[in-house]
Motif scaffolding. Structure first.
Motif, PDB file in Angstrom:
ATOM      1  N   THR A 132      35.465  18.091 -53.485  1.00  0.00           N
ATOM      2  CA  THR A 132      34.164  17.606 -53.047  1.00  0.00           C
ATOM      3  C   THR A 132      33.470  16.909 -54.210  1.00  0.00           C
ATOM      4  OG1 THR A 132      34.005  19.492 -51.547  1.00  0.00           O
ATOM      5  CG2 THR A 132      31.992  18.264 -51.977  1.00  0.00           C
ATOM      6  N   THR A 133      33.121  15.640 -53.982  1.00  0.00           N
ATOM      7  CA  THR A 133      32.375  14.880 -54.982  1.00  0.00           C
ATOM      8  C   THR A 133      30.985  14.595 -54.433  1.00  0.00           C
ATOM      9  OG1 THR A 133      33.070  12.717 -54.176  1.00  0.00           O
ATOM     10  CG2 THR A 133      34.520  13.789 -55.761  1.00  0.00           C
ATOM     11  N   SER A 134      30.150  14.001 -55.247  1.00  0.00           N
ATOM     12  CA  SER A 134      28.790  13.708 -54.793  1.00  0.00           C
ATOM     13  C   SER A 134      28.771  12.582 -53.764  1.00  0.00           C
ATOM     14  CB  SER A 134      27.901  13.351 -55.980  1.00  0.00           C
ATOM     15  OG  SER A 134      28.426  12.225 -56.645  1.00  0.00           O
ATOM     16  N   GLN A 135      29.831  11.771 -53.697  1.00  0.00           N
ATOM     17  CA  GLN A 135      29.861  10.657 -52.757  1.00  0.00           C
ATOM     18  C   GLN A 135      30.749  10.904 -51.544  1.00  0.00           C
ATOM     19  OE1 GLN A 135      31.129   8.521 -55.937  1.00  0.00           O
ATOM     20  NE2 GLN A 135      29.111   7.881 -56.634  1.00  0.00           N
ATOM     21  N   ASN A 136      31.875  11.602 -51.716  1.00  0.00           N
ATOM     22  CA  ASN A 136      32.794  11.815 -50.595  1.00  0.00           C
ATOM     23  C   ASN A 136      33.665  13.039 -50.848  1.00  0.00           C
ATOM     24  OD1 ASN A 136      34.388  10.863 -52.621  1.00  0.00           O
ATOM     25  ND2 ASN A 136      35.259   9.166 -51.501  1.00  0.00           N
ATOM     26  N   GLN A 137      34.617  13.255 -49.932  1.00  0.00           N
ATOM     27  CA  GLN A 137      35.578  14.347 -50.077  1.00  0.00           C
ATOM     28  C   GLN A 137      36.979  13.760 -50.176  1.00  0.00           C
ATOM     29  OE1 GLN A 137      35.240  17.094 -46.797  1.00  0.00           O
ATOM     30  NE2 GLN A 137      34.252  18.583 -48.118  1.00  0.00           N
ATOM     31  N   LEU A 138      37.762  14.286 -51.104  1.00  0.00           N
ATOM     32  CA  LEU A 138      39.154  13.895 -51.240  1.00  0.00           C
ATOM     33  C   LEU A 138      39.986  15.041 -50.686  1.00  0.00           C
ATOM     34  CD1 LEU A 138      38.897  12.690 -54.938  1.00  0.00           C
ATOM     35  CD2 LEU A 138      38.781  11.275 -52.902  1.00  0.00           C
ATOM     36  N   VAL A 139      40.860  14.751 -49.713  1.00  0.00           N
ATOM     37  CA  VAL A 139      41.653  15.791 -49.068  1.00  0.00           C
ATOM     38  C   VAL A 139      43.126  15.457 -49.254  1.00  0.00           C
ATOM     39  CG1 VAL A 139      42.158  16.959 -46.909  1.00  0.00           C
ATOM     40  CG2 VAL A 139      39.844  16.181 -47.373  1.00  0.00           C
ATOM     41  N   TYR A 140      43.890  16.437 -49.746  1.00  0.00           N
ATOM     42  CA  TYR A 140      45.323  16.285 -49.952  1.00  0.00           C
ATOM     43  C   TYR A 140      46.024  17.449 -49.261  1.00  0.00           C
ATOM     44  CZ  TYR A 140      43.333  13.567 -53.747  1.00  0.00           C
ATOM     45  OH  TYR A 140      42.578  12.699 -54.477  1.00  0.00           O
ATOM     46  N   THR A 141      47.093  17.149 -48.527  1.00  0.00           N
ATOM     47  CA  THR A 141      47.850  18.205 -47.855  1.00  0.00           C
ATOM     48  C   THR A 141      49.297  18.155 -48.300  1.00  0.00           C
ATOM     49  OG1 THR A 141      48.313  16.771 -45.979  1.00  0.00           O
ATOM     50  CG2 THR A 141      46.376  18.187 -45.814  1.00  0.00           C
ATOM     51  N   GLU A 142      49.902  19.320 -48.316  1.00  0.00           N
ATOM     52  CA  GLU A 142      51.301  19.438 -48.701  1.00  0.00           C
ATOM     53  C   GLU A 142      51.852  20.700 -48.065  1.00  0.00           C
ATOM     54  OE1 GLU A 142      54.332  17.557 -50.178  1.00  0.00           O
ATOM     55  OE2 GLU A 142      52.341  16.814 -50.664  1.00  0.00           O
ATOM     56  N   SER A 143      53.133  20.679 -47.695  1.00  0.00           N
ATOM     57  CA  SER A 143      53.751  21.875 -47.128  1.00  0.00           C
ATOM     58  C   SER A 143      55.187  21.960 -47.614  1.00  0.00           C
ATOM     59  CB  SER A 143      53.703  21.845 -45.601  1.00  0.00           C
ATOM     60  OG  SER A 143      54.453  20.763 -45.120  1.00  0.00           O
ATOM     61  N   GLY A 144      55.697  23.184 -47.634  1.00  0.00           N
ATOM     62  CA  GLY A 144      57.075  23.400 -48.067  1.00  0.00           C
ATOM     63  C   GLY A 144      57.342  24.866 -48.324  1.00  0.00           C
ATOM     64  N   TRP A 145      58.554  25.117 -48.802  1.00  0.00           N
ATOM     65  CA  TRP A 145      58.996  26.486 -49.055  1.00  0.00           C
ATOM     66  C   TRP A 145      58.671  26.943 -50.474  1.00  0.00           C
ATOM     67  CZ3 TRP A 145      60.360  29.022 -44.866  1.00  0.00           C
ATOM     68  CH2 TRP A 145      60.857  28.321 -43.774  1.00  0.00           C
ATOM     69  N   ASP A 146      58.538  26.012 -51.404  1.00  0.00           N
ATOM     70  CA  ASP A 146      58.359  26.343 -52.818  1.00  0.00           C
ATOM     71  C   ASP A 146      56.919  26.056 -53.240  1.00  0.00           C
ATOM     72  OD1 ASP A 146      58.771  26.967 -55.447  1.00  0.00           O
ATOM     73  OD2 ASP A 146      59.912  25.150 -55.925  1.00  0.00           O
ATOM     74  N   ILE A 147      56.209  27.084 -53.640  1.00  0.00           N
ATOM     75  CA  ILE A 147      54.802  26.926 -54.012  1.00  0.00           C
ATOM     76  C   ILE A 147      54.654  26.135 -55.311  1.00  0.00           C
ATOM     77  CG2 ILE A 147      54.548  29.084 -55.299  1.00  0.00           C
ATOM     78  CD1 ILE A 147      51.997  27.705 -52.791  1.00  0.00           C
ATOM     79  N   ASP A 156      52.778  21.061 -57.810  1.00  0.00           N
ATOM     80  CA  ASP A 156      53.041  19.818 -58.537  1.00  0.00           C
ATOM     81  C   ASP A 156      52.685  18.593 -57.706  1.00  0.00           C
ATOM     82  OD1 ASP A 156      53.908  21.149 -60.788  1.00  0.00           O
ATOM     83  OD2 ASP A 156      56.027  21.068 -60.224  1.00  0.00           O
ATOM     84  N   ASP A 157      53.019  18.621 -56.410  1.00  0.00           N
ATOM     85  CA  ASP A 157      52.719  17.485 -55.540  1.00  0.00           C
ATOM     86  C   ASP A 157      51.222  17.297 -55.357  1.00  0.00           C
ATOM     87  OD1 ASP A 157      55.400  16.929 -55.272  1.00  0.00           O
ATOM     88  OD2 ASP A 157      55.616  17.930 -53.328  1.00  0.00           O
ATOM     89  N   LEU A 158      50.484  18.386 -55.209  1.00  0.00           N
ATOM     90  CA  LEU A 158      49.031  18.289 -55.083  1.00  0.00           C
ATOM     91  C   LEU A 158      48.417  17.725 -56.364  1.00  0.00           C
ATOM     92  CD1 LEU A 158      48.106  21.599 -53.225  1.00  0.00           C
ATOM     93  CD2 LEU A 158      48.018  19.295 -52.305  1.00  0.00           C
ATOM     94  N   CYS A 159      48.930  18.154 -57.506  1.00  0.00           N
ATOM     95  CA  CYS A 159      48.427  17.645 -58.783  1.00  0.00           C
ATOM     96  C   CYS A 159      48.740  16.159 -58.933  1.00  0.00           C
ATOM     97  CB  CYS A 159      49.043  18.422 -59.949  1.00  0.00           C
ATOM     98  SG  CYS A 159      48.487  20.120 -60.048  1.00  0.00           S
TER      99      CYS A 159
END
Length: 113
Positions: free
Chosen positions: A66-81, A86-89
């Motif tokens: 959450t930023t002061s101007q908008n929201q950045l949303v990232y999704t990822e799924s899998g078996w290995d956390i 790493d993908d989210l980063c």
């Protein structure tokens, strides 16, 4: 000195090693991105697990910054956390290249008239 951005991990127990991994990796990426996106208010990672009692657990992670101007949303799924973290980063650090032009702007003092 910049403030530490509040990071919340929802859906995992506090003593879970996956919780520690997500918060440390994503937290360091937030610190990197904070130099360019200085208007970040908070970050939240919500994790849903499927089949936790079986031999393998499937994770669905959604990171919301959450930023002061908008929201950045990232999704990822899998078996290995670890791979999910790493993908989210990587997706979050992709914001750095979008704001490259602002950092490379020529100084007003160095312009020739």
């Amino acid at each position: 000195m910049t403030e530490k951005i509040p990071l919340f991990v929802i859906g995992l127990p506090k003593d879970d090693p996956a919780n520690e991994t997500l918060s440390s990796k994503f937290g360091s990426s937030l610190d990197k991105v904070q130099q360019v996106l200085s208007h970040i208010i908070e970050a939240k990672i919500s994790v849903e697990t499927q089949n936790p009692e079986g031999s393998r657990t499937h994770y669905d992670a959604t990171a919301t910054v959450t930023t002061s101007q908008n929201q950045l949303v990232y999704t990822e799924s899998g078996w290995d956390i670890l791979k999910i973290a790493d993908d989210l980063c990587r997706k979050l650090e992709g914001e750095l290249s979008k704001h490259d032009n602002n950092r490379q702007r020529e100084s007003i003092r160095k312009r020739e008239y």
